[in-house]
Design an enzyme around this catalytic site. Structure first.
Site, PDB file in Angstrom:
ATOM      1  N   ASN A  79       0.850  -1.187   0.000  1.00 18.02           N
ATOM      2  CA  ASN A  79       0.000   0.000   0.000  1.00 18.02           C
ATOM      3  C   ASN A  79       0.889   1.242   0.000  1.00 18.02           C
ATOM      4  O   ASN A  79       1.709   1.424   0.900  1.00 18.02           O
ATOM      5  CB  ASN A  79      -0.902  -0.016   1.241  1.00 18.02           C
ATOM      6  CG  ASN A  79      -1.915   1.106   1.229  1.00 18.02           C
ATOM      7  OD1 ASN A  79      -1.587   2.251   0.947  1.00 18.02           O
ATOM      8  ND2 ASN A  79      -3.151   0.791   1.570  1.00 18.02           N
ATOM      9  N   HIS A 101       0.825   6.298   1.936  1.00 19.68           N
ATOM     10  CA  HIS A 101       1.520   7.284   2.762  1.00 19.68           C
ATOM     11  C   HIS A 101       2.754   7.885   2.095  1.00 19.68           C
ATOM     12  O   HIS A 101       3.356   8.812   2.639  1.00 19.68           O
ATOM     13  CB  HIS A 101       1.805   6.692   4.134  1.00 19.68           C
ATOM     14  CG  HIS A 101       0.526   6.434   4.875  1.00 19.68           C
ATOM     15  ND1 HIS A 101      -0.336   7.459   5.236  1.00 19.68           N
ATOM     16  CD2 HIS A 101      -0.087   5.287   5.244  1.00 19.68           C
ATOM     17  CE1 HIS A 101      -1.403   6.947   5.830  1.00 19.68           C
ATOM     18  NE2 HIS A 101      -1.281   5.636   5.831  1.00 19.68           N
ATOM     19  N   HIS A 153      -5.678   3.620  -1.600  1.00 20.47           N
ATOM     20  CA  HIS A 153      -7.004   3.967  -1.086  1.00 20.47           C
ATOM     21  C   HIS A 153      -7.338   5.388  -1.508  1.00 20.47           C
ATOM     22  O   HIS A 153      -6.737   6.340  -1.031  1.00 20.47           O
ATOM     23  CB  HIS A 153      -6.991   3.847   0.443  1.00 20.47           C
ATOM     24  CG  HIS A 153      -8.318   4.103   1.095  1.00 20.47           C
ATOM     25  ND1 HIS A 153      -8.511   3.947   2.446  1.00 20.47           N
ATOM     26  CD2 HIS A 153      -9.526   4.503   0.589  1.00 20.47           C
ATOM     27  CE1 HIS A 153      -9.764   4.242   2.753  1.00 20.47           C
ATOM     28  NE2 HIS A 153     -10.399   4.590   1.639  1.00 20.47           N
ATOM     29  N   ARG A 197      -9.546   8.071  -0.895  1.00 18.05           N
ATOM     30  CA  ARG A 197     -10.525   8.521   0.092  1.00 18.05           C
ATOM     31  C   ARG A 197     -11.374   9.652  -0.469  1.00 18.05           C
ATOM     32  O   ARG A 197     -10.939  10.389  -1.349  1.00 18.05           O
ATOM     33  CB  ARG A 197      -9.822   8.987   1.372  1.00 18.05           C
ATOM     34  CG  ARG A 197      -9.335   7.858   2.267  1.00 18.05           C
ATOM     35  CD  ARG A 197      -8.661   8.402   3.511  1.00 18.05           C
ATOM     36  NE  ARG A 197      -8.411   7.353   4.479  1.00 18.05           N
ATOM     37  CZ  ARG A 197      -9.243   7.008   5.465  1.00 18.05           C
ATOM     38  NH1 ARG A 197     -10.391   7.661   5.597  1.00 18.05           N
ATOM     39  NH2 ARG A 197      -8.940   6.048   6.303  1.00 18.05           N
ATOM     40  N   ARG A 223      -7.128  12.777   1.069  1.00 24.11           N
ATOM     41  CA  ARG A 223      -6.063  13.184   1.997  1.00 24.11           C
ATOM     42  C   ARG A 223      -4.683  12.660   1.603  1.00 24.11           C
ATOM     43  O   ARG A 223      -3.681  13.201   2.044  1.00 24.11           O
ATOM     44  CB  ARG A 223      -6.378  12.730   3.423  1.00 24.11           C
ATOM     45  CG  ARG A 223      -6.299  11.238   3.632  1.00 24.11           C
ATOM     46  CD  ARG A 223      -6.534  10.853   5.089  1.00 24.11           C
ATOM     47  NE  ARG A 223      -7.875  11.182   5.529  1.00 24.11           N
ATOM     48  CZ  ARG A 223      -8.380  10.772   6.700  1.00 24.11           C
ATOM     49  NH1 ARG A 223      -7.637  10.058   7.527  1.00 24.11           N
ATOM     50  NH2 ARG A 223      -9.615  11.089   7.030  1.00 24.11           N
ATOM     51  N   HIS A 224      -4.647  11.595   0.810  1.00 27.71           N
ATOM     52  CA  HIS A 224      -3.345  11.124   0.329  1.00 27.71           C
ATOM     53  C   HIS A 224      -3.416  10.817  -1.174  1.00 27.71           C
ATOM     54  O   HIS A 224      -2.994  11.626  -1.975  1.00 27.71           O
ATOM     55  CB  HIS A 224      -2.801   9.953   1.155  1.00 27.71           C
ATOM     56  CG  HIS A 224      -3.804   8.958   1.661  1.00 27.71           C
ATOM     57  ND1 HIS A 224      -4.606   8.202   0.839  1.00 27.71           N
ATOM     58  CD2 HIS A 224      -4.107   8.586   2.930  1.00 27.71           C
ATOM     59  CE1 HIS A 224      -5.347   7.400   1.568  1.00 27.71           C
ATOM     60  NE2 HIS A 224      -5.091   7.614   2.838  1.00 27.71           N
ATOM     61  N   GLU A 242      -8.650   0.498  -3.045  1.00 31.23           N
ATOM     62  CA  GLU A 242      -9.419   0.574  -1.806  1.00 31.23           C
ATOM     63  C   GLU A 242     -10.379   1.752  -1.875  1.00 31.23           C
ATOM     64  O   GLU A 242     -10.000   2.842  -2.323  1.00 31.23           O
ATOM     65  CB  GLU A 242      -8.503   0.729  -0.592  1.00 31.23           C
ATOM     66  CG  GLU A 242      -7.904  -0.558  -0.090  1.00 31.23           C
ATOM     67  CD  GLU A 242      -7.279  -0.401   1.279  1.00 31.23           C
ATOM     68  OE1 GLU A 242      -7.419   0.680   1.897  1.00 31.23           O
ATOM     69  OE2 GLU A 242      -6.633  -1.355   1.729  1.00 31.23           O
ATOM     70  N   THR A 285      -8.334   3.461   8.759  1.00 33.36           N
ATOM     71  CA  THR A 285      -9.519   2.614   8.813  1.00 33.36           C
ATOM     72  C   THR A 285      -9.574   1.923  10.166  1.00 33.36           C
ATOM     73  O   THR A 285      -8.667   1.185  10.531  1.00 33.36           O
ATOM     74  CB  THR A 285      -9.495   1.573   7.683  1.00 33.36           C
ATOM     75  OG1 THR A 285      -9.324   2.240   6.436  1.00 33.36           O
ATOM     76  CG2 THR A 285     -10.790   0.782   7.650  1.00 33.36           C
ATOM     77  N   GLU A 304     -10.917  -9.560   3.082  1.00 33.78           N
ATOM     78  CA  GLU A 304      -9.650  -9.231   3.723  1.00 33.78           C
ATOM     79  C   GLU A 304      -9.925  -9.065   5.211  1.00 33.78           C
ATOM     80  O   GLU A 304     -10.720  -8.215   5.618  1.00 33.78           O
ATOM     81  CB  GLU A 304      -9.054  -7.946   3.150  1.00 33.78           C
ATOM     82  CG  GLU A 304      -7.710  -7.599   3.785  1.00 33.78           C
ATOM     83  CD  GLU A 304      -6.963  -6.495   3.055  1.00 33.78           C
ATOM     84  OE1 GLU A 304      -6.199  -5.763   3.712  1.00 33.78           O
ATOM     85  OE2 GLU A 304      -7.147  -6.369   1.822  1.00 33.78           O
ATOM     86  N   HIS A 334      -3.708  -4.753   7.866  1.00 34.92           N
ATOM     87  CA  HIS A 334      -3.862  -3.624   8.787  1.00 34.92           C
ATOM     88  C   HIS A 334      -2.989  -3.834  10.022  1.00 34.92           C
ATOM     89  O   HIS A 334      -3.217  -4.741  10.815  1.00 34.92           O
ATOM     90  CB  HIS A 334      -5.305  -3.374   9.228  1.00 34.92           C
ATOM     91  CG  HIS A 334      -5.514  -1.957   9.698  1.00 34.92           C
ATOM     92  ND1 HIS A 334      -5.736  -0.912   8.835  1.00 34.92           N
ATOM     93  CD2 HIS A 334      -5.492  -1.404  10.929  1.00 34.92           C
ATOM     94  CE1 HIS A 334      -5.868   0.217   9.510  1.00 34.92           C
ATOM     95  NE2 HIS A 334      -5.707  -0.061  10.790  1.00 34.92           N
TER      96      HIS A 334
END
Length: 255
Positions: free
Chosen positions: A12, A15, A48, A50, A54-55, A75, A106, A156, A199
């Site tokens: 992922n 970030h 992801h 969103r 935000r990223h 995602e 999450t 998942e 996660h």
């Protein structure tokens, strides 16, 4: 006994985009990070998108789909806007997750039992479009049973509570959460679902969960991007794969 199947690693890269967005420019480039992760041995890339962006941004998803050679796992929250974006992007897979604007990450699994009627048509649209659907859920019997009825081919399992308990030194809770994962993975496999997990995973927890024969893929991001600051993303991917191979090796040794 049957030889266990290899365990896939999805990286992922959210970030990397978080760091980029802190300055509002173009660097570091999450697509470059995805390409580096693949070169080091990642089997796929997770991102992801969103609702608050935000990223990861919309253009990141377009570039990832166009430029990476491995499967893209998109995602997303199961909102009408995200569904249309995902169908236009046509990733290999979508992972439906719960999303609240105020959360840092999450916080739990998707309530597929409570949202059955809303999720059913979304899953059907992706199935018809040839996009694999994964439901990000807790290792809960009811959630797993409903996921199977919804005809999502993949779940998942949310491993955050287990990982947090280990980090907090709460051995009793860690043991309880681990048993939930073990039983949930077995139930999901028996229901015909492909089982992934993710996660909060680090090298140690990834090695542990890799020994579960039902788990076919781990999706890991935050920990790996943090480690990459010190040793580089390529080395982090190689170290994570090595941890997963060691865990799968325990399974092989007992087979």
């Amino acid at each position: 006994m049957t030889k266990p199947l290899p365990l896939r690693l999805g990286v992922n890269i959210d970030h990397v985009a978080t760091l980029r967005n802190a300055r509002g420019g173009r660097r570091p480039d999450p697509v470059r990070a995805a390409l580096a992760a693949i070169e080091a041995g990642a089997d796929g890339i997770t991102a992801h998108l969103r609702e608050d962006r935000r990223h990861i941004r919309d253009e990141d998803m377009v570039r990832l789909k166009a430029e990476i050679s491995k499967p893209l796992n998109f995602e997303m929250a199961a909102t009408p806007d995200m569904v249309e974006i995902a169908l236009a992007t046509r990733p290999h897979a979508v992972c439906l997750v719960p999303e609240r604007r105020e959360e840092l990450t999450t916080e739990g699994g998707l309530d597929v039992a409570g949202q059955h009627n809303a999720l059913a048509p979304v899953i059907a649209r992706f199935n018809d479009a040839g996009v694999r659907v994964s439901l990000f859920i807790a290792a809960d019997v009811r959630q797993i049973e409903i996921a199977a009825k919804l005809r999502a081919p993949v779940i998942e399992l949310h491993t955050g509570a287990w990982c947090d308990a280990i980090e907090d030194g709460d051995t009793a809770k860690a043991a309880s959460e681990w048993q939930r994962i073990v039983k949930g993975a077995a139930l999901a496999k028996s229901a015909g679902l492909e089982v992934h997990a993710g996660h909060g995973l680090d090298y140690a927890t990834a090695e542990t969960i890799a020994a579960l024969p039902e788990i076919m893929e781990l999706n890991i991001g935050y920990y790996m991007i943090g480690e990459a600051l010190f040793v580089g993303l390529g080395e982090t991917v190689r170290a994570m794969r090595a941890a997963m191979v060691r865990g799968r090796g325990l399974l092989t040794a007992s087979a």
